[in-house]
Design a protein around this motif. Structure first.
Motif, PDB file in Angstrom:
ATOM      1  N   GLU A  46       6.604  35.283  83.442  1.00 23.27           N
ATOM      2  CA  GLU A  46       6.835  36.532  84.169  1.00 23.27           C
ATOM      3  C   GLU A  46       5.534  37.130  84.707  1.00 23.27           C
ATOM      4  N   HIS A  47       4.414  36.718  84.128  1.00 23.78           N
ATOM      5  CA  HIS A  47       3.112  37.259  84.538  1.00 23.78           C
ATOM      6  C   HIS A  47       2.153  36.090  84.770  1.00 23.78           C
ATOM      7  N   PRO A  48       2.320  35.326  85.857  1.00 23.93           N
ATOM      8  CA  PRO A  48       1.517  34.108  86.071  1.00 23.93           C
ATOM      9  C   PRO A  48       0.018  34.372  86.202  1.00 23.93           C
ATOM     10  N   ASP A  49      -0.367  35.602  86.512  1.00 28.80           N
ATOM     11  CA  ASP A  49      -1.797  35.909  86.646  1.00 28.80           C
ATOM     12  C   ASP A  49      -2.427  36.361  85.326  1.00 28.80           C
ATOM     13  N   PHE A  50      -1.639  36.414  84.280  1.00 32.29           N
ATOM     14  CA  PHE A  50      -2.141  36.874  82.982  1.00 32.29           C
ATOM     15  C   PHE A  50      -3.223  35.916  82.484  1.00 32.29           C
ATOM     16  N   THR A  51      -4.270  36.451  81.853  1.00 29.30           N
ATOM     17  CA  THR A  51      -5.445  35.632  81.518  1.00 29.30           C
ATOM     18  C   THR A  51      -5.242  34.725  80.303  1.00 29.30           C
ATOM     19  N   LEU A  52      -4.221  34.963  79.480  1.00 22.62           N
ATOM     20  CA  LEU A  52      -3.942  34.037  78.386  1.00 22.62           C
ATOM     21  C   LEU A  52      -3.120  32.883  78.945  1.00 22.62           C
ATOM     22  N   LYS A  53      -3.620  31.661  78.827  1.00 23.47           N
ATOM     23  CA  LYS A  53      -3.019  30.519  79.515  1.00 23.47           C
ATOM     24  C   LYS A  53      -2.199  29.606  78.616  1.00 23.47           C
ATOM     25  N   LYS A  54      -2.584  29.493  77.343  1.00 26.21           N
ATOM     26  CA  LYS A  54      -1.904  28.508  76.483  1.00 26.21           C
ATOM     27  C   LYS A  54      -2.199  28.829  75.028  1.00 26.21           C
ATOM     28  N   ASP A  72      -2.853  30.968  55.770  1.00 27.80           N
ATOM     29  CA  ASP A  72      -2.863  31.416  57.162  1.00 27.80           C
ATOM     30  C   ASP A  72      -2.732  30.205  58.081  1.00 27.80           C
ATOM     31  N   ILE A  73      -2.365  30.484  59.316  1.00 28.28           N
ATOM     32  CA  ILE A  73      -2.160  29.448  60.324  1.00 28.28           C
ATOM     33  C   ILE A  73      -3.224  29.607  61.393  1.00 28.28           C
ATOM     34  N   ASP A  74      -3.794  28.493  61.838  1.00 31.56           N
ATOM     35  CA  ASP A  74      -4.770  28.523  62.927  1.00 31.56           C
ATOM     36  C   ASP A  74      -4.082  28.213  64.247  1.00 31.56           C
ATOM     37  N   VAL A  75      -4.296  29.082  65.226  1.00 32.98           N
ATOM     38  CA  VAL A  75      -3.756  28.884  66.570  1.00 32.98           C
ATOM     39  C   VAL A  75      -4.896  29.080  67.563  1.00 32.98           C
ATOM     40  N   ALA A  76      -5.044  28.132  68.477  1.00 29.27           N
ATOM     41  CA  ALA A  76      -6.047  28.268  69.542  1.00 29.27           C
ATOM     42  C   ALA A  76      -5.383  28.934  70.736  1.00 29.27           C
ATOM     43  N   CYS A  77      -6.071  29.892  71.328  1.00 29.14           N
ATOM     44  CA  CYS A  77      -5.536  30.595  72.497  1.00 29.14           C
ATOM     45  C   CYS A  77      -6.511  30.425  73.658  1.00 29.14           C
ATOM     46  N   TYR A  78      -6.047  29.737  74.699  1.00 26.95           N
ATOM     47  CA  TYR A  78      -6.889  29.503  75.867  1.00 26.95           C
ATOM     48  C   TYR A  78      -6.851  30.734  76.774  1.00 26.95           C
ATOM     49  N   VAL A  79      -8.035  31.249  77.056  1.00 22.68           N
ATOM     50  CA  VAL A  79      -8.203  32.452  77.863  1.00 22.68           C
ATOM     51  C   VAL A  79      -8.892  32.067  79.168  1.00 22.68           C
ATOM     52  N   SER A  80      -8.313  32.442  80.298  1.00 21.40           N
ATOM     53  CA  SER A  80      -8.927  32.139  81.588  1.00 21.40           C
ATOM     54  C   SER A  80     -10.326  32.725  81.631  1.00 21.40           C
ATOM     55  N   GLY A  81     -11.317  31.856  81.897  1.00 24.13           N
ATOM     56  CA  GLY A  81     -12.710  32.271  81.792  1.00 24.13           C
ATOM     57  C   GLY A  81     -13.216  33.152  82.915  1.00 24.13           C
ATOM     58  N   ALA A  82     -12.452  33.304  83.978  1.00 20.79           N
ATOM     59  CA  ALA A  82     -12.960  33.986  85.169  1.00 20.79           C
ATOM     60  C   ALA A  82     -13.414  35.414  84.893  1.00 20.79           C
ATOM     61  N   ASP A  83     -12.558  36.220  84.279  1.00 23.78           N
ATOM     62  CA  ASP A  83     -12.937  37.617  84.069  1.00 23.78           C
ATOM     63  C   ASP A  83     -13.027  37.977  82.584  1.00 23.78           C
ATOM     64  N   ALA A  84     -12.962  36.986  81.702  1.00 25.54           N
ATOM     65  CA  ALA A  84     -13.056  37.272  80.274  1.00 25.54           C
ATOM     66  C   ALA A  84     -14.519  37.499  79.886  1.00 25.54           C
ATOM     67  N   PRO A  85     -14.774  38.416  78.955  1.00 23.70           N
ATOM     68  CA  PRO A  85     -16.159  38.674  78.536  1.00 23.70           C
ATOM     69  C   PRO A  85     -16.775  37.455  77.844  1.00 23.70           C
TER      70      PRO A  85
END
Length: 321
Positions: A46-54, A72-85
């Motif tokens: 619903e939000h294709p431009d959202f910076t969280l990708k996977k 606890d469970i480990d989950v990797a979250c891919y964040v679009s690098g363009a505007d992320a700090p």
């Protein structure tokens, strides 16, 4: 002699009862991580431009090497690098803010930035999911910059390739590779509890066993596989470089001056053991020598009582046969 009292079957039964995460729990935890990922996938549609990708399940649960003590469970979250700090703390706050947007039914205190990850707490199961950000710029093999749990620096990695690396070894020795990893991790966890300052990262244990697996050892006899693990550490004095050629040529690995050298199978420039000092390495060698001697004694012991006693030097008093 001792093998008639404690053999592969008794070690396998101990693993099932005391070491392994029960299947129903593993399934429950995986389902929880999957629900989190599916919610994010729906939001992304619903939000294709959202910076969280996977979002990808990672760590021991994804690799089938989780212990019963998993909390606890480990989950990797891919964040679009363009505007992320690119500052770690700012990135974690940024990730937490976007996870709250993606999961509006969570209360703000259920999504909390930590030192190197963001913890998402599930009130139903009481289990925490540690979400680790990876800055991502569209690489087809999902390489990106992970926040290292060692020191908070950015580290090039690919979670799918790491999972593929582990899966290849599991397929080579179905059931047995993952089981021997869990048994050694159980031993190392006990060493950490009993010996002040002892450290032995689970990922390093996996890489040593992957090396032994690649060298052709049959893991289907657990006493023998464990003995080979401890013997390898003792024989090499934990100073022999370990490197794999799955995703890059071995010749591309440069020179390292670190005491212990276990090269990341997906990143030729990363020594996963670079923080281990001579003192750390010597402590691991000493513990491995003691464990190997105990297994030797167990396999030669004339009575069941003596045999169990020697195995308890490896696994602690919870080992019974």
């Amino acid at each position: 002699m001792g093998r008639q009292h404690v053999s592969h079957d008794e070690i396998a039964a101990f693993a099932q009862d005391k070491v392994n995460l029960p299947k129903d729990k593993a399934d429950e935890y995986r389902a929880q991580a999957r629900r989190l990922r599916e919610k994010l996938d729906g939001y992304l549609d619903e939000h294709p431009d959202f910076t969280l990708k996977k979002m990808l399940l990672s760590g021991s649960l994804a690799k089938g090497t989780a212990l019963r003590s998993l909390n606890d469970i480990d989950v990797a979250c891919y964040v679009s690098g363009a505007d992320a700090p690119d500052d770690v703390q700012a990135l974690l706050n940024y990730l937490a803010e976007r996870l709250r947007k993606a999961f509006p039914n969570f209360s703000p205190d259920q999504v909390q930035p930590q030192t190197y990850s963001v913890t998402v707490s599930f009130r139903g199961t009481g289990l925490d999911v540690d979400v680790v950000p990876i800055l991502y710029n569209g690489d087809p093999q999902w390489y990106g910059n992970l926040v290292s749990q060692d020191d908070g620096s950015f580290l090039k990695t690919s979670i799918p390739l790491h999972l593929d690396f582990a899966a290849k070894r599991r397929r080579a020795q179905e059931k047995h590779f993952a089981q021997v990893v869990r048994l050694v991790k159980f031993w190392a966890r006990r060493m950490k509890q009993e010996r002040d300052g002892f450290r032995f990262k689970s990922f390093m244990i996996e890489m040593i066993l992957a090396k032994i697996c690649d060298d052709g050892l049959d893991f289907s006899d657990y006493p023998e596989a464990l003995q080979h693990f401890f013997t390898y550490i003792a024989r090499t004095n934990f100073r022999q470089r370990i490197v794999f050629s799955d995703y890059y040529p071995i010749a591309s690995v440069g020179t390292f001056s670190d005491t212990v050298q276990i090269i990341d199978p997906v990143n030729a420039t990363n020594n996963v053991a670079h923080l281990y000092t001579t003192k750390n390495a010597d402590a691991i060698v000493e513990a491995a020598l003691e464990a190997g001697d105990a297994i030797d004694a167990a396999l030669a012991a004339p009575t069941k009582q003596l045999t169990v006693g020697y195995w308890q030097k490896v696994f602690g008093s919870s080992f019974q046969a």
